[in-house]
Enzyme design. Structure first.
Site, PDB file in Angstrom:
ATOM      1  N   ASP A  57      82.040 -77.938 -69.049  1.00  0.00           N
ATOM      2  CA  ASP A  57      82.852 -78.387 -70.178  1.00  0.00           C
ATOM      3  C   ASP A  57      84.352 -78.365 -69.908  1.00  0.00           C
ATOM      4  OD1 ASP A  57      83.400 -75.714 -69.973  1.00  0.00           O
ATOM      5  OD2 ASP A  57      82.529 -75.140 -71.897  1.00  0.00           O
ATOM      6  N   GLU A  75      74.399 -77.942 -66.787  1.00  0.00           N
ATOM      7  CA  GLU A  75      74.727 -77.101 -67.961  1.00  0.00           C
ATOM      8  C   GLU A  75      75.045 -77.998 -69.174  1.00  0.00           C
ATOM      9  OE1 GLU A  75      78.288 -74.539 -68.632  1.00  0.00           O
ATOM     10  OE2 GLU A  75      77.011 -72.919 -67.989  1.00  0.00           O
ATOM     11  N   GLU A 124      86.617 -77.173 -75.040  1.00  0.00           N
ATOM     12  CA  GLU A 124      85.389 -77.322 -74.245  1.00  0.00           C
ATOM     13  C   GLU A 124      84.228 -77.935 -75.015  1.00  0.00           C
ATOM     14  OE1 GLU A 124      87.320 -74.618 -74.319  1.00  0.00           O
ATOM     15  OE2 GLU A 124      88.028 -74.436 -72.255  1.00  0.00           O
ATOM     16  N   HIS A 175      90.584 -65.142 -71.616  1.00  0.00           N
ATOM     17  CA  HIS A 175      91.430 -66.262 -71.197  1.00  0.00           C
ATOM     18  C   HIS A 175      91.405 -67.465 -72.132  1.00  0.00           C
ATOM     19  CE1 HIS A 175      88.315 -69.159 -70.007  1.00  0.00           C
ATOM     20  NE2 HIS A 175      87.596 -68.112 -69.674  1.00  0.00           N
ATOM     21  N   ARG A 208      91.860 -70.516 -74.543  1.00  0.00           N
ATOM     22  CA  ARG A 208      93.037 -71.148 -75.149  1.00  0.00           C
ATOM     23  C   ARG A 208      93.078 -70.917 -76.652  1.00  0.00           C
ATOM     24  NH1 ARG A 208      96.020 -75.459 -72.230  1.00  0.00           N
ATOM     25  NH2 ARG A 208      95.154 -75.530 -70.139  1.00  0.00           N
ATOM     26  N   HIS A 227      93.278 -63.051 -65.838  1.00  0.00           N
ATOM     27  CA  HIS A 227      93.271 -64.484 -65.520  1.00  0.00           C
ATOM     28  C   HIS A 227      94.696 -64.928 -65.154  1.00  0.00           C
ATOM     29  CE1 HIS A 227      92.735 -68.821 -66.272  1.00  0.00           C
ATOM     30  NE2 HIS A 227      91.432 -68.629 -66.350  1.00  0.00           N
TER      31      HIS A 227
HETATM   32  C1  UD1 Z   1      90.148 -73.624 -67.617  1.00  0.00           C
HETATM   33  C2  UD1 Z   1      89.187 -74.467 -68.462  1.00  0.00           C
HETATM   34  C3  UD1 Z   1      88.279 -73.562 -69.271  1.00  0.00           C
HETATM   35  C4  UD1 Z   1      87.603 -72.527 -68.410  1.00  0.00           C
HETATM   36  C5  UD1 Z   1      88.638 -71.785 -67.593  1.00  0.00           C
HETATM   37  C6  UD1 Z   1      87.947 -70.850 -66.641  1.00  0.00           C
HETATM   38  C7  UD1 Z   1      89.904 -76.627 -69.366  1.00  0.00           C
HETATM   39  C8  UD1 Z   1      90.608 -77.351 -70.436  1.00  0.00           C
HETATM   40  N1  UD1 Z   1      89.932 -75.292 -69.393  1.00  0.00           N
HETATM   41  O1  UD1 Z   1      90.987 -72.937 -68.514  1.00  0.00           O
HETATM   42  O2  UD1 Z   1      87.288 -74.342 -69.908  1.00  0.00           O
HETATM   43  O3  UD1 Z   1      86.909 -71.618 -69.247  1.00  0.00           O
HETATM   44  O4  UD1 Z   1      89.408 -72.723 -66.834  1.00  0.00           O
HETATM   45  O5  UD1 Z   1      88.810 -69.915 -66.099  1.00  0.00           O
HETATM   46  O6  UD1 Z   1      89.360 -77.252 -68.496  1.00  0.00           O
HETATM   47  N2  UD1 Z   1      96.378 -70.816 -63.026  1.00  0.00           N
HETATM   48  C9  UD1 Z   1      96.848 -70.422 -61.800  1.00  0.00           C
HETATM   49  N3  UD1 Z   1      95.958 -70.307 -60.763  1.00  0.00           N
HETATM   50  C10 UD1 Z   1      94.633 -70.522 -60.899  1.00  0.00           C
HETATM   51  C11 UD1 Z   1      94.154 -70.906 -62.172  1.00  0.00           C
HETATM   52  C12 UD1 Z   1      95.041 -71.064 -63.226  1.00  0.00           C
HETATM   53  O7  UD1 Z   1      98.038 -70.192 -61.623  1.00  0.00           O
HETATM   54  O8  UD1 Z   1      93.882 -70.383 -59.931  1.00  0.00           O
HETATM   55  C13 UD1 Z   1      97.334 -70.973 -64.146  1.00  0.00           C
HETATM   56  C14 UD1 Z   1      98.237 -72.213 -64.001  1.00  0.00           C
HETATM   57  O9  UD1 Z   1      99.500 -71.911 -64.512  1.00  0.00           O
HETATM   58  C15 UD1 Z   1      97.535 -73.231 -64.900  1.00  0.00           C
HETATM   59  C16 UD1 Z   1      97.025 -72.334 -66.011  1.00  0.00           C
HETATM   60  O10 UD1 Z   1      96.617 -71.130 -65.372  1.00  0.00           O
HETATM   61  O11 UD1 Z   1      98.377 -74.248 -65.370  1.00  0.00           O
HETATM   62  C17 UD1 Z   1      95.943 -72.897 -66.859  1.00  0.00           C
HETATM   63  O12 UD1 Z   1      94.877 -73.426 -66.097  1.00  0.00           O
HETATM   64  P1  UD1 Z   1      93.840 -74.444 -66.809  1.00  0.00           P
HETATM   65  O13 UD1 Z   1      92.767 -74.780 -65.838  1.00  0.00           O
HETATM   66  O14 UD1 Z   1      94.565 -75.548 -67.466  1.00  0.00           O
HETATM   67  O15 UD1 Z   1      93.276 -73.604 -68.016  1.00  0.00           O
HETATM   68  P2  UD1 Z   1      92.380 -72.314 -68.057  1.00  0.00           P
HETATM   69  O16 UD1 Z   1      92.859 -71.533 -69.218  1.00  0.00           O
HETATM   70  O17 UD1 Z   1      92.281 -71.706 -66.739  1.00  0.00           O
HETATM   71  N1  UDP Z   2      84.781 -64.039 -62.517  1.00  0.00           N
HETATM   72  C1  UDP Z   2      85.221 -63.709 -61.254  1.00  0.00           C
HETATM   73  N2  UDP Z   2      86.343 -62.916 -61.129  1.00  0.00           N
HETATM   74  C2  UDP Z   2      87.027 -62.460 -62.219  1.00  0.00           C
HETATM   75  C3  UDP Z   2      86.576 -62.828 -63.509  1.00  0.00           C
HETATM   76  C4  UDP Z   2      85.454 -63.636 -63.620  1.00  0.00           C
HETATM   77  O1  UDP Z   2      84.628 -64.090 -60.252  1.00  0.00           O
HETATM   78  O2  UDP Z   2      88.006 -61.735 -62.036  1.00  0.00           O
HETATM   79  C5  UDP Z   2      83.614 -64.927 -62.630  1.00  0.00           C
HETATM   80  C6  UDP Z   2      82.495 -64.450 -63.527  1.00  0.00           C
HETATM   81  O3  UDP Z   2      81.547 -63.728 -62.805  1.00  0.00           O
HETATM   82  C7  UDP Z   2      81.911 -65.736 -64.092  1.00  0.00           C
HETATM   83  C8  UDP Z   2      83.079 -66.698 -64.051  1.00  0.00           C
HETATM   84  O4  UDP Z   2      84.070 -66.126 -63.213  1.00  0.00           O
HETATM   85  O5  UDP Z   2      80.914 -66.269 -63.245  1.00  0.00           O
HETATM   86  C9  UDP Z   2      83.626 -66.926 -65.425  1.00  0.00           C
HETATM   87  O6  UDP Z   2      84.791 -67.636 -65.331  1.00  0.00           O
HETATM   88  P1  UDP Z   2      85.848 -67.699 -66.497  1.00  0.00           P
HETATM   89  O7  UDP Z   2      85.704 -66.519 -67.392  1.00  0.00           O
HETATM   90  O8  UDP Z   2      87.158 -67.942 -65.846  1.00  0.00           O
HETATM   91  O9  UDP Z   2      85.442 -69.043 -67.239  1.00  0.00           O
HETATM   92  P2  UDP Z   2      84.359 -69.402 -68.355  1.00  0.00           P
HETATM   93  O10 UDP Z   2      83.044 -68.921 -67.898  1.00  0.00           O
HETATM   94  O11 UDP Z   2      84.809 -68.754 -69.625  1.00  0.00           O
HETATM   95  O12 UDP Z   2      84.443 -70.878 -68.443  1.00  0.00           O
END
Ligand code: UD1
Ligand code: UDP
Length: 373
Positions: free
Chosen positions: A99, A121, A135, A216, A218, A248
């Protein structure tokens, strides 16, 4: 024998990578397919942690991530970038998972080219377009054009059928996250050093009840995260409790948590853990406190009660089975529910049961066989 089918698997974030690596391993090993991998780079560090442990080298990496990216800029970049990859690769199928923005835009780019999309999924629904946000709608968009829907559970399949998705395109496969968890657990057994990095924390918190935590979402930014932080400081004020919280990389999360939770003896704010270490964190935790989707699926598989900091969930199976409980983002409720588990062995025992409502570890194999049909 027919010519092998060319499959392009597209993903961009940590959870997609975790839930797709077992499938990519299965496709790579199967002569019926030519397997290609495109990562959007929606995440960077957290994505690369998974690619490294799963030993996957993508054929394409768009590196789209911007600091504190907006949903619209992210989506626009994804759509254009992934479309170009598809024009170059011309796959028979595109696989997307879940999602995220990458799943939605990757699916849409394939649909614009009339390439059939297989959705891993599929069918999870909370029924509320703002929880999880965005999502819930991302997943529905992919469901509207996918040619194959791999639903992890019968509940998810039923949701698709209620939306009039053709029944012969919906298959209950189990969730590939359980395949991933089995894979990593076996790997840690063979190579214990892969998950030995928490030893110092385990020593520091010996004798305490450990709460493993992630947050984490939004939709929780602002008030929700403040309330979560306040609940955690109250719980960690107990001398018998320690909180381990890999934070995160989203700057909106880090700003609040670093400001509110740094410097407490019983709270360890740490960097995102790679998958073996996160599996270890679940194993050493008494309770998981999370707003994550994936953690709601993994904790029950490992017999750990999980308190879900959301108002609603698109993964009701853990709640129905009794190992997950929705606690929302009200600080008093979070503290009360966590203390109920900490203080009542009966309440704890009722939730701490290992079972697998989300899958049996064979999901990737089922998906590969369905794709080969
Ligand atoms: C995204 C997904 C969410 C998922 C989550 C898992 C969307 C809209 N959101 O949210 O569904 O649950 O990932 O973790 O697709 N950043 C870093 N390094 C990284 C990752 C993120 O610096 O490796 C920072 C960056 O500033 C980036 C921000 O986090 O702009 C947000 O990342 P983004 O993928 O937009 O949103 P998440 O909250 O991570
Ligand atoms: N996870 C990880 N390291 C962390 C936190 C989470 O490997 O420090 C793994 C966790 O086991 C799960 C996945 O990341 O499989 C979940 O990701 P996240 O919570 O970022 O996204 P969501 O599942 O909410 O989309």
């Amino acid at each position: 024998m027919d010519a092998p089918r060319k499959i392009l698997t597209v993903f961009g974030t940590r959870p997609e990578a975790i839930k797709l690596f077992p499938l990519i391993h299965a496709l790579d090993a199967d002569p019926r397919f030519v397997s290609r991998v495109a990562v959007s780079g929606q995440h960077r560090g957290m994505l690369d942690q998974v690619l490294q442990i799963a030993d996957i080298t993508p054929h394409h990496d768009l590196a789209v991530m911007q600091p504190n990216q907006t949903l619209d800029a992210l989506t626009a970049n994804l759509l254009i970038g992934l479309g170009k990859v598809m024009d170059q690769e011309r796959p028979d199928w595109v696989i997307v998972q879940g999602d995220t923005a990458t799943a939605m835009a990757g699916g849409l780019a394939a649909y614009y080219r009339q390439i059939p999309v297989a959705h891993v999924e599929a069918g999870l629904r909370s029924g509320n377009i703002y929880h999880p946000w965005p999502e819930e709608v991302n997943r529905k968009i992919v469901g509207s054009f996918a040619a194959l829907h791999f639903a992890p559970t019968q509940t998810a399949a039923n949701a698709l059928l209620r939306e009039n998705v053709a029944a012969d395109t919906v298959h209950v496969t189990g969730n590939t996250v359980i395949d991933a968890l089995h894979w990593v657990t076996d790997k840690i057994k063979r190579e214990p050093d892969l998950a030995s990095g928490l030893t110092e924390l385990e020593r520091r918190f010996a004798g305490k009840r450990i709460i493993g935590m992630t947050s984490h979402r939004r939709e929780n930014f602002g008030e929700g995260l403040e309330a979560i932080a306040s609940a955690v400081t109250r719980l960690a004020a107990r001398p018998d409790v320690a909180v381990i919280f890999p934070v995160h990389l989203n700057p909106n999360v880090r700003a609040v948590m670093n400001q509110r939770l740094a410097g407490f003896d019983n709270i360890a704010l740490i960097e995102p853990l790679d998958y073996p270490h996160f599996a270890r964190l679940i194993a050493i935790s008494d309770i998981m406190l999370t707003d994550s989707g994936g953690v709601q699926e993994e904790a029950p598989a490992l017999g750990k009660p999980v308190l879900v900091m959301r108002e609603t969930t698109e993964r009701p199976e853990g709640v129905v089975a009794g190992t997950a409980k929705l606690v929302g983002t009200d600080a008093d409720t979070i503290v009360a529910e966590a203390e109920r588990l900490l203080d009542s062995a009966t309440a704890y025992g009722a939730m701490a049961r290992a079972h697998n409502p989300f899958g049996d570890g064979q999901a990737s194999e089922r998906i590969v066989n369905l794709l080969a049909r």
